[in-house]
Design an enzyme around this catalytic site. Structure first.
Site, PDB file in Angstrom:
ATOM      1  N   HIS A  70       0.727  -1.162   0.097  1.00 52.23           N
ATOM      2  CA  HIS A  70       0.100   0.034   0.509  1.00 52.23           C
ATOM      3  C   HIS A  70       0.882   1.209  -0.345  1.00 52.23           C
ATOM      4  CE1 HIS A  70       0.423  -0.722   4.642  1.00 52.23           C
ATOM      5  NE2 HIS A  70       0.366   0.968   4.369  1.00 52.23           N
ATOM      6  N   ASP A 116       0.811  -7.969   1.207  1.00 56.97           N
ATOM      7  CA  ASP A 116       1.011  -6.388   1.355  1.00 56.97           C
ATOM      8  C   ASP A 116       2.478  -6.341   0.798  1.00 56.97           C
ATOM      9  OD1 ASP A 116       0.723  -3.260   1.758  1.00 56.97           O
ATOM     10  OD2 ASP A 116      -0.084  -4.012   3.716  1.00 56.97           O
ATOM     11  N   GLY A 207       2.740   6.603   9.553  1.00 57.40           N
ATOM     12  CA  GLY A 207       4.002   6.059   8.947  1.00 57.40           C
ATOM     13  C   GLY A 207       4.809   5.247   9.055  1.00 57.40           C
ATOM     14  N   SER A 209       3.975   2.215   8.232  1.00 54.13           N
ATOM     15  CA  SER A 209       4.015   0.945   7.231  1.00 54.13           C
ATOM     16  C   SER A 209       5.421   0.901   6.443  1.00 54.13           C
ATOM     17  CB  SER A 209       2.989   1.509   6.114  1.00 54.13           C
ATOM     18  OG  SER A 209       1.354   2.028   7.058  1.00 54.13           O
ATOM     19  N   GLY A 210       5.505  -0.477   5.987  1.00 55.14           N
ATOM     20  CA  GLY A 210       6.571  -1.096   5.143  1.00 55.14           C
ATOM     21  C   GLY A 210       7.610  -1.055   5.301  1.00 55.14           C
TER      22      GLY A 210
END
Length: 261
Positions: A70, A116, A207, A209-210
């Protein structure tokens, strides 16, 4: 978002330091990292049509970064920062490059936050040093349940707050998917999901994320999760965070990047 059960960790706007209305992920109740403590940590400032957004990532090699699927949605380019602890800065040993090439998992599904993951290719090979080092991909299919792992990122430190100015980290304990399904709708907790929870309400949030979830120490650190989503009721409740389970995607990552097992 799936019903009211989850919120995809998503992105957070970084223009003027103000969070967007997108709900994403951050490290809550974390500690500030020291220089070089997480040499695999990547900071991604993502160029979108509506502005820039913040995500994390993990350095896999001198030319490949792993992040969440995402995080690349709608992206035209990435400002990739390696070797940093401060969110912003100069002349502190950080390496900053602009990347435009990425590969998102072909079966990424934003509704259920499945598959994801994405990899970003750097424009040229980076030089490793004490502050810039890759993290290992896992081998085998262990579930890591019961192990303590470390999450890190520059995301929000409280609901509705601003992003962290210094890299934050926190220990989380990996829990089984069956336990995690008691918090989330079982439809979103797949075999490809890994869940982890802090003993003192530590949590990833907007923030982050990933970003990486890693087990082990020193040269034996192994990447086991990619920050994916959290509970819609907020990051400060101490509920489990959900990650893309890296063991489920290791073959895909190696195929797309050419990395060896």
């Amino acid at each position: 978002m799936f019903q009211r059960t989850i919120v995809v960790a998503s992105l957070i706007a970084v223009a003027c330091g103000a969070p967007s209305q997108d709900q994403s992920s951050r490290v809550v109740n974390g500690q500030t990292a020291a220089d070089g403590q997480f040499p695999y940590q990547v900071q991604l400032k993502i160029q979108l049509a509506q502005g820039r957004a913040l995500c994390g990532g993990s350095l896999l090699s001198d030319q490949w970064v792993l992040t969440a699927g995402h995080c690349v949605q709608g992206a035209s380019s990435f400002e990739v920062t390696l070797g940093a602890v401060a969110l912003d800065g100069a002349d502190d040993g950080r390496v900053v490059v602009t990347a435009t090439e990425y590969i998102r998992h072909e079966k990424y599904n934003p509704l259920f936050a499945t598959n994801d993951v994405a990899v970003i290719k750097l424009p040229s090979a980076v030089q490793f040093n004490e502050r810039v080092q890759p993290v290992k991909l896992p081998s085998g299919s262990g579930d890591y349940a019961g192990q303590v792992a470390t999450v890190s990122g520059w995301g929000l430190q409280q609901n509705g707050g601003t992003v962290a100015q210094q890299l934050q980290f926190a220990p989380l304990k990996v829990i089984t998917n069956s336990v995690c399904s008691k918090t989330y709708n079982p439809l979103v907790i797949k075999k490809t999901t890994l869940c982890a929870q802090g003993d003192d309400k530590q949590s990833p949030c907007n923030g982050d994320s990933g970003g990486p979830l890693v087990v082990g120490e020193g040269d034996e650190r192994v990447l086991v999760g990619v920050v994916s989503f959290g509970h819609a009721t907020g990051c400060e409740r101490g509920l489990p965070g959900a990650f893309a389970r890296v063991t489920a995607f290791a073959d895909w990552i190696r195929k797309k990047t050419g990395l060896q097992a």
